[in-house]
Design a protein around this motif. Sequence first.
Motif, PDB file in Angstrom:
ATOM      1  N   CYS A  48       0.843  -1.191   0.000  1.00  0.00           N
ATOM      2  CA  CYS A  48       0.000   0.000   0.000  1.00  0.00           C
ATOM      3  C   CYS A  48       0.882   1.247   0.000  1.00  0.00           C
ATOM      4  O   CYS A  48       1.824   1.338   0.780  1.00  0.00           O
ATOM      5  N   ASP A  49       0.559   2.197  -0.873  1.00  0.00           N
ATOM      6  CA  ASP A  49       1.293   3.457  -0.895  1.00  0.00           C
ATOM      7  C   ASP A  49       0.368   4.665  -0.797  1.00  0.00           C
ATOM      8  O   ASP A  49       0.769   5.792  -1.046  1.00  0.00           O
ATOM      9  N   ASP A  50      -0.877   4.425  -0.413  1.00  0.00           N
ATOM     10  CA  ASP A  50      -1.869   5.495  -0.331  1.00  0.00           C
ATOM     11  C   ASP A  50      -2.686   5.345   0.956  1.00  0.00           C
ATOM     12  O   ASP A  50      -3.355   4.320   1.161  1.00  0.00           O
ATOM     13  N   ASP A  52      -5.402   6.838   1.958  1.00  0.00           N
ATOM     14  CA  ASP A  52      -6.848   6.761   1.762  1.00  0.00           C
ATOM     15  C   ASP A  52      -7.274   5.353   1.346  1.00  0.00           C
ATOM     16  O   ASP A  52      -8.306   4.850   1.799  1.00  0.00           O
TER      17      ASP A  52
END
Length: 100
Positions: A48-50, A52
């Motif tokens: 995951c790089d976000d 939100d």
Amino acid sequence: MDAWTLEGSRITDPETLSRLREMLANESPLIIEHRFYRETRAPHRFICDDADVLDEYLQESRPGDSFWVWSYKSLCRDDNLLLQGKMPDAQGRTPRGVVA
């Protein structure tokens, strides 16, 4: 039966979510392993790089599920990879250049 408690670690605690957001913004993508409560299915692993996207994912989880988190940057380096390979073309050829 499973001794539910208010004193266990919670992925949804504001301090925990703040730290995850900070890491995503300033340090590295995260490797997440979602372990399902009572092993109702195999763990789901993803990068995951976000923040939100992570928030949305956590909202879909269920009580008792467990989340294990690692820093991608600290674990996934060129000096400790297991192997590397390129996809060949129809003739079985691969380019000699290095792909970053």
